[in-house]
Design a protein around this motif. Structure first.
Motif, PDB file in Angstrom:
ATOM      1  N   GLU A  95       0.835  -1.205   0.000  1.00 49.77           N
ATOM      2  CA  GLU A  95       0.000   0.000   0.000  1.00 49.77           C
ATOM      3  C   GLU A  95       0.872   1.259   0.000  1.00 49.77           C
ATOM      4  OE1 GLU A  95      -2.515   2.183   3.410  1.00 49.77           O
ATOM      5  OE2 GLU A  95      -3.292   0.188   2.864  1.00 49.77           O
ATOM      6  N   PRO A  96       0.777   2.083  -1.045  1.00 47.64           N
ATOM      7  CA  PRO A  96       1.550   3.335  -1.059  1.00 47.64           C
ATOM      8  C   PRO A  96       0.852   4.395  -0.205  1.00 47.64           C
ATOM      9  CG  PRO A  96       0.250   3.164  -3.050  1.00 47.64           C
ATOM     10  CD  PRO A  96       0.006   1.892  -2.277  1.00 47.64           C
ATOM     11  N   SER A  97       1.605   5.324   0.338  1.00 44.42           N
ATOM     12  CA  SER A  97       1.011   6.428   1.087  1.00 44.42           C
ATOM     13  C   SER A  97       0.496   7.478   0.101  1.00 44.42           C
ATOM     14  CB  SER A  97       2.051   7.062   2.006  1.00 44.42           C
ATOM     15  OG  SER A  97       3.088   7.660   1.231  1.00 44.42           O
ATOM     16  N   PHE A  98      -0.397   8.339   0.561  1.00 46.90           N
ATOM     17  CA  PHE A  98      -0.887   9.415  -0.300  1.00 46.90           C
ATOM     18  C   PHE A  98       0.266  10.341  -0.705  1.00 46.90           C
ATOM     19  CE2 PHE A  98      -5.212   8.655   1.582  1.00 46.90           C
ATOM     20  CZ  PHE A  98      -5.822   8.305   0.384  1.00 46.90           C
ATOM     21  N   GLU A  99       1.214  10.535   0.184  1.00 51.22           N
ATOM     22  CA  GLU A  99       2.367  11.392  -0.125  1.00 51.22           C
ATOM     23  C   GLU A  99       3.188  10.802  -1.265  1.00 51.22           C
ATOM     24  OE1 GLU A  99       1.422  10.481   2.907  1.00 51.22           O
ATOM     25  OE2 GLU A  99       0.658  12.448   3.540  1.00 51.22           O
ATOM     26  N   HIS A 136      -7.290   0.958   1.607  1.00 47.44           N
ATOM     27  CA  HIS A 136      -6.202   0.228   0.957  1.00 47.44           C
ATOM     28  C   HIS A 136      -6.450   0.127  -0.547  1.00 47.44           C
ATOM     29  CE1 HIS A 136      -3.146  -2.826   0.217  1.00 47.44           C
ATOM     30  NE2 HIS A 136      -4.078  -3.615  -0.309  1.00 47.44           N
ATOM     31  N   LYS A 139      -6.071   3.658  -2.379  1.00 44.90           N
ATOM     32  CA  LYS A 139      -4.682   4.072  -2.599  1.00 44.90           C
ATOM     33  C   LYS A 139      -4.068   3.319  -3.778  1.00 44.90           C
ATOM     34  CE  LYS A 139      -3.611   5.451   2.165  1.00 44.90           C
ATOM     35  NZ  LYS A 139      -2.805   5.147   3.375  1.00 44.90           N
ATOM     36  N   ASN A 143      -2.956   5.227  -7.254  1.00 47.38           N
ATOM     37  CA  ASN A 143      -1.558   5.073  -7.656  1.00 47.38           C
ATOM     38  C   ASN A 143      -1.441   4.570  -9.088  1.00 47.38           C
ATOM     39  OD1 ASN A 143       1.331   5.029  -6.950  1.00 47.38           O
ATOM     40  ND2 ASN A 143       1.123   2.801  -7.130  1.00 47.38           N
TER      41      ASN A 143
END
Length: 369
Positions: A95-99, A136, A139, A143
């Protein structure tokens, strides 16, 4: 050690009993096998004689040809380099972060908007994602989707329509709400209604509309990369704005998982539109695993009465289209629409009030043509 006569007799009796039992089992298996064979042949014959050509596979290139209006405009249209579009390895677990997503997609404007700078996109596309409690999945999709649409040179905006409260999920009504609110902001040509748990694998699968209902997700990994059933219109679908209005959008009265997509498909067929799909090697999607929603109460029974409710339950239906916008915010990666769509109690399909009722024969032809 010698065997007595009584022992020999017992052994012979047991052997005879075993032989008799095997014969009876084989005798029972024959009619079962014959029944299964007849059933299978019946399904094949049913499929042959009931075949309809309302579902067709068309290449993504055909979307470009159908949207080139004139030679004068062609010079300004964005080109799509298919040689640079390929299958991407999708990771459904990390899972990548929003940042991190923002860092990877610095081209995206607030509200999840982007357009090519030096050319004109063939269509203005709204990506509609009905959502609740799937962070999850969201994101992972954001992405993937921002990178994909930039590669395809498509002007787009991402809308996440979030259902407030704890009532049963209503995907159909959320899609109608997002369509209504999005059209107030921009004159979109094409709407992509996108389940949050489906991730496209092939960049050649253009996120654009034709003149029909286009199911982009023609091959899901959890369905062994095949369509679930012939008239399926779930997952990721694309439809032009005028066609969506023509069929009165999605039904609003299915609370819970399932059957709103079937209702939508039936409306499309009745309006004379086809279901088009990209070839399966292009329409590949990964499904992010999760616990499924509770199925819509009496979903299949309600679906059989779709024809009588069609124009009274949908996009332009005052009695079922009531909602309240709680929050509308342009976030860095998408436009969030948080909405109270009202209680399910008293707003479910009442099959006792259906004015029409499809036959079981129609039901079988819809799911097993």
């Amino acid at each position: 050690m010698r065997t007595s006569g009584h022992q020999i007799q017992d052994i012979l009796i047991l052997n005879f009993a075993d032989v008799s039992m095997n014969r009876r089992l084989r005798h029972c298996q024959r009619p079962l096998k014959l029944t299964l064979l007849v059933f299978y042949i019946g399904l094949v014959l049913f499929s042959i004689f009931n075949y309809r050509s309302n579902c067709i596979y068309t290449s993504p290139e055909s979307l470009i040809r159908s949207n080139l209006i004139s030679r004068v405009k062609t010079a300004h249209i964005c080109r799509i380099n298919f040689d640079k579009l390929d299958v991407v390895d999708i990771d459904i677990f990390s899972e990548p972060s929003f940042e991190l997503i923002k860092e990877r997609n610095q081209h995206v404007f607030p509200g999840g908007y982007w357009k090519p700078e030096i050319c004109e996109s063939l269509q203005r596309v709204a990506i509609i994602i009905p959502y609740r409690n799937r962070l999850h999945h969201l994101k992972l999709l954001l992405n993937r989707i921002h990178t994909l649409l930039r590669k395809q040179n498509i002007e787009y905006q991402v809308f996440v329509v979030e259902q407030a409260g704890n009532d049963s999920f209503n995907k159909g009504k959320l899609n109608n709400v997002a369509f209504t609110e999005a059209t107030k902001m921009e004159n979109f040509d094409c709407f992509i209604f996108h389940d949050v748990d489906f991730l496209p694998e092939n960049d050649k699968n253009l996120y654009m509309c034709d003149d029909h209902l286009r199911q982009l997700s023609s091959a899901i990994d959890e369905n062994r990369y095949h369509v679930m059933f012939y008239n399926n219109a779930g997952g990721v679908i694309a439809m032009k704005s005028e066609n969506f209005r023509k069929i009165n959008g999605f039904p609003n009265s299915y609370w819970g998982w399932g059957n709103e997509d079937d209702d939508f498909s039936a409306r499309t067929r009745e309006a004379g539109m086809l279901i088009t799909r990209p070839p399966e090697h292009i329409g590949m999607f990964k499904a992010v695993r999760h616990v499924k929603e509770v199925r819509s109460e009496n979903g299949y029974d309600a679906f059989l009465g779709w024809r009588g409710r069609w124009m009274n339950d949908g996009l332009n239906s005052p009695s079922t289209m009531k909602y309240t916008i709680i929050q509308l915010t342009r976030l860095p990666l998408y436009t969030n629409i948080t909405v109270d769509i009202g209680p399910s109690e008293g707003h479910r399909v009442d099959i006792n009030k259906d004015t029409t009722r499809e036959s079981i024969w129609w039901f079988l032809k819809f799911y097993f043509p």
